[in-house]
Every structure is written in C-alpha cells, then in structure tokens.
Design a protein around this motif. Structure first.
Motif, short mmCIF file in Angstrom:
data_model
loop_
_atom_site.label_atom_id
_atom_site.label_comp_id
_atom_site.label_asym_id
_atom_site.label_seq_id
_atom_site.Cartn_x
_atom_site.Cartn_y
_atom_site.Cartn_z
N VAL A 1 -12.96 -35.17 -1.19
CA VAL A 1 -13.77 -33.98 -1.46
C VAL A 1 -12.94 -32.72 -1.24
CG1 VAL A 1 -15.74 -32.63 -0.63
CG2 VAL A 1 -15.98 -35.09 -0.99
N SER A 2 -12.18 -32.69 -0.16
CA SER A 2 -11.35 -31.52 0.14
C SER A 2 -10.33 -31.27 -0.97
CB SER A 2 -10.63 -31.72 1.48
OG SER A 2 -11.55 -31.81 2.54
N ARG A 3 -9.74 -32.35 -1.49
CA ARG A 3 -8.75 -32.19 -2.56
C ARG A 3 -9.39 -31.63 -3.83
NH1 ARG A 3 -6.93 -37.20 -0.55
NH2 ARG A 3 -7.99 -38.33 -2.23
N GLN A 4 -10.58 -32.11 -4.17
CA GLN A 4 -11.27 -31.61 -5.36
C GLN A 4 -11.58 -30.12 -5.22
OE1 GLN A 4 -11.89 -33.02 -8.24
NE2 GLN A 4 -11.30 -35.13 -7.79
N ILE A 5 -12.04 -29.72 -4.05
CA ILE A 5 -12.37 -28.31 -3.83
C ILE A 5 -11.10 -27.46 -3.86
CG2 ILE A 5 -13.31 -26.64 -2.19
CD1 ILE A 5 -15.43 -28.39 -3.58
N ALA A 6 -10.04 -27.95 -3.23
CA ALA A 6 -8.77 -27.19 -3.22
C ALA A 6 -8.25 -27.01 -4.64
CB ALA A 6 -7.74 -27.93 -2.36
N SER A 7 -8.37 -28.05 -5.45
CA SER A 7 -7.92 -27.96 -6.84
C SER A 7 -8.73 -26.93 -7.62
CB SER A 7 -8.04 -29.33 -7.51
OG SER A 7 -7.75 -29.25 -8.88
N LEU A 8 -10.04 -26.93 -7.38
CA LEU A 8 -10.91 -26.00 -8.10
C LEU A 8 -10.64 -24.57 -7.65
CD1 LEU A 8 -13.14 -26.32 -10.22
CD2 LEU A 8 -14.81 -26.38 -8.38
N GLU A 9 -10.44 -24.36 -6.36
CA GLU A 9 -10.15 -23.02 -5.86
C GLU A 9 -8.79 -22.54 -6.36
OE1 GLU A 9 -12.60 -22.45 -1.72
OE2 GLU A 9 -10.75 -23.66 -1.61
N GLY A 10 -7.83 -23.46 -6.46
CA GLY A 10 -6.53 -23.08 -6.98
C GLY A 10 -6.63 -22.64 -8.43
N ALA A 11 -7.44 -23.34 -9.21
CA ALA A 11 -7.61 -22.97 -10.62
C ALA A 11 -8.35 -21.64 -10.76
CB ALA A 11 -8.36 -24.07 -11.35
N ALA A 12 -9.33 -21.41 -9.86
CA ALA A 12 -10.10 -20.16 -9.93
C ALA A 12 -9.30 -18.98 -9.41
CB ALA A 12 -11.40 -20.31 -9.13
N GLY A 13 -8.34 -19.25 -8.52
CA GLY A 13 -7.57 -18.17 -7.92
C GLY A 13 -8.34 -17.40 -6.88
N LEU A 14 -9.46 -17.97 -6.44
CA LEU A 14 -10.32 -17.32 -5.45
C LEU A 14 -10.94 -18.39 -4.55
CD1 LEU A 14 -12.33 -14.91 -7.80
CD2 LEU A 14 -10.74 -14.16 -6.02
N PRO A 15 -11.24 -18.08 -3.30
CA PRO A 15 -11.98 -19.04 -2.47
C PRO A 15 -13.41 -19.17 -2.98
CG PRO A 15 -11.69 -16.98 -1.29
CD PRO A 15 -10.88 -16.86 -2.54
N LEU A 16 -13.87 -20.39 -3.11
CA LEU A 16 -15.23 -20.64 -3.58
C LEU A 16 -16.18 -20.96 -2.43
CD1 LEU A 16 -14.39 -22.82 -6.70
CD2 LEU A 16 -14.71 -20.34 -6.58
N LEU A 17 -15.60 -21.33 -1.29
CA LEU A 17 -16.40 -21.68 -0.12
C LEU A 17 -15.88 -20.94 1.11
CD1 LEU A 17 -16.60 -25.55 -0.66
CD2 LEU A 17 -18.50 -23.95 -0.90
N GLU A 18 -16.79 -20.49 1.93
CA GLU A 18 -16.45 -19.90 3.22
C GLU A 18 -16.58 -20.99 4.26
OE1 GLU A 18 -18.20 -16.62 6.40
OE2 GLU A 18 -19.07 -16.78 4.37
#
Length: 305
Positions: free
Chosen positions: A37-54
């Motif tokens: 789960v952490s890897r999927q979120i990190a990948s998504l945040e990297g693509a967005a260029g912004l943090p998606l979760l606090e």
C-alpha cells in the motif's frame, strides 16, 4: 511517470486509504501488505508531484490535492466497474444507492426505511453496511457511500473538519438510557438516580477509549465486566445478569425479556442524535428518495429530531 499514466490499482488503493483512515486498515481490506500500500501511494504522489495524504499520529488525512484526486478517482473507478459489468452482460446499476449506517440506526430506522422504499420504489437497489461515524464520514468523501446515517453526541460537532463540510440533517434526538437486568435492584423504580450508577459492572464496546456502554457522566473509573460490539450480545449479557449498559431510548422496544431500559435522572441530560449525512451537492434521484424514506421512517415512529 506522468500523473495521467497512474494505474487504476493505485487509485483504488488511495480511495481505500482515504476511507479506512490508515495504511494498515486499507491493506487488510484489500488483502495487500502494508508495504505494498505504501508503495502504491508513493508512486501516485510521485506522479502527482504533491503529497496526497497527511501522515498523522492517529492515521492519515487527505490533503487538498488528495481530495481532488479521490473525488475524480471515485468517478473513474465507478465508470470502469460499470464497463466491466456491461461487458459481463450484467444489468446497469443506475438505481443503486450505497448507504452506511451507525449501529443505533441499523437496529430499527434503516430496516423500516428500506422496507418502505421497496414498496414505493422497487426499482431502487440499496446496498448497506455498518460503520462507526468517523469511518462513514471518510467513506462519503472517498465516494464509496452515497448517503450515511451516523451518530452524534454533545456538543454535536461535525464528524470531521474536512472541506467541504458535509450536509448534516438531524433525524432523531433522544435521551441516553441504561439497560439493567429485570432482577437488578435498579430495575425496581421507573428511573435510575445517577448516583446509583456508581459501583456498577458495565458492558462496553471493546477497545473504545470513550467506553461506549458506560454512562458518560460517571465520576469514577468504570468497572467493565464484559465487552461486546453487537447490540443483541450486549442486551443478552444484561438479561443474564452480567452487567448493565447504556443504550439509546429508541432501543427500548428491542430489549429481550429480562431487560428493563430506564431513564437516568439527577445529572446533566445525555442526548444523542442520529443524522443523515451526504456530500453538499445535489443528490441523484435514487439518493434523494432514500433520504426521504429515512426521514419519513423517523417521523412515523414518533422520533423526529
């Protein structure tokens, strides 16, 4: 990787994390490891260029960018799922409403509203699930619920501080009562004096810091004899003479033989509300019809707020 190349899997993971409130709970629900789960979120945040979760000590919360992604992702996931159903030859779900409810509502209000809706609007399919109030608020924002029936206690604050604020309508407001065995000394009167609650053995929710099931104004450390989440289990423990528990006054009609449900006097009134919650946007017609059925069920039972 550009954000437009993000996988559907990572979007599903983000939505699940947003709904569950922690990586651990999302991993359990999805059947993944927490690291996956952490890897999927990190990948998504990297693509967005912004943090998606606090990241917080008590879990995670969507950032403004995360709210945008989850809102759009929910629509995209629903469309993909609809395409999968169509390819499989299954009927469309235009008339489907996803409803979440707190245990107090599921015991009487929700079944009666759904029975009435089935008579008036048989084409509407309602899918329901139980959840705590924080989880219901997260699910509304994640787009996995269309409508929710959460609970509220004084001072009746909103279930979260996210924006936009949820649309909240009171359905029921009634006093908190105490269920006691019919053989208990407290069962001899028509009410319980708050002072007589001292020294009692309580049946409470497991792992709940607020000890749901214990009188909120108790001025001593409660002696919790048994824990149970299930309302029938709690009430049958009471009927067996194993302790006492709090319950909404609206539950009195559900008490099994051997249980008396009594009001408490001598202290501040403990009021509880059942709410109707949704995102602040014009609801589709099936959602509006279900909301109307829930409001009518509360009024028909004589329990409007």
């Amino acid at each position: 990787m550009a954000f437009t190349d993000s996988s559907l899997t990572s979007l599903r993971v983000l939505r699940e994390v947003a709904e569950r409130g922690t990586f651990t709970a999302a991993a359990h629900a999805l059947g993944y490891t927490q690291s996956a789960v952490s890897r999927q979120i990190a990948s998504l945040e990297g693509a967005a260029g912004l943090p998606l979760l606090e990241r917080r000590h008590d879990g995670v919360r969507l950032t403004p960018a995360g709210r945008i992604v989850v809102r759009r992702a929910a629509a995209a996931i629903d469309q993909v799922d609809a395409a999968a159903r169509e390819l499989a030859g299954l009927p469309e779900e235009h008339g489907t409403v996803r409803l979440g409810w707190f245990a107090s509502a599921g015991a009487w209000l929700v079944p009666r509203a759904l029975a009435a809706l089935r008579r008036t609007d048989p084409a509407i399919t309602v899918i329901t699930r139980e959840g705590g109030t924080p989880a219901l608020a997260r699910a509304l924002r994640a787009g996995t619920l269309d409508l929710a029936v959460p609970a509220a206690a004084p001072p009746f604050r909103p279930p979260d501080s996210e924006t936009p604020a949820l649309d909240l309508q009171p359905l029921v407001e009634r006093s908190l009562s105490v269920a006691v065995p019919s053989t208990h000394s407290l069962a001899r009167a028509e009410f319980i004096d708050v002072a007589d609650l001292r020294g009692q053995r309580w049946i409470a929710n497991p792992g709940d810091e607020r000890a749901i099931g214990v009188w909120p104004g108790l001025d001593e450390r409660p002696a919790i004899a048994h824990t149970a989440r299930d309302w029938p289990a709690k009430l049958h423990l009471v009927a067996a003479g194993l302790g006492i528990t709090t319950m909404p006054a609206t539950f009195a009609q559900l008490a099994p033989p051997g249980v008396r449900v009594l009001p408490v006097r001598g202290g501040p009134a403990e009021r509880r509300r059942i709410l109707l919650a949704r995102l602040p946007q014009r609801p589709p017609e099936p959602v509006a019809r279900l909301a109307a059925a829930l409001r009518a069920a509360a009024i028909d039972e004589g329990f409007p707020a």
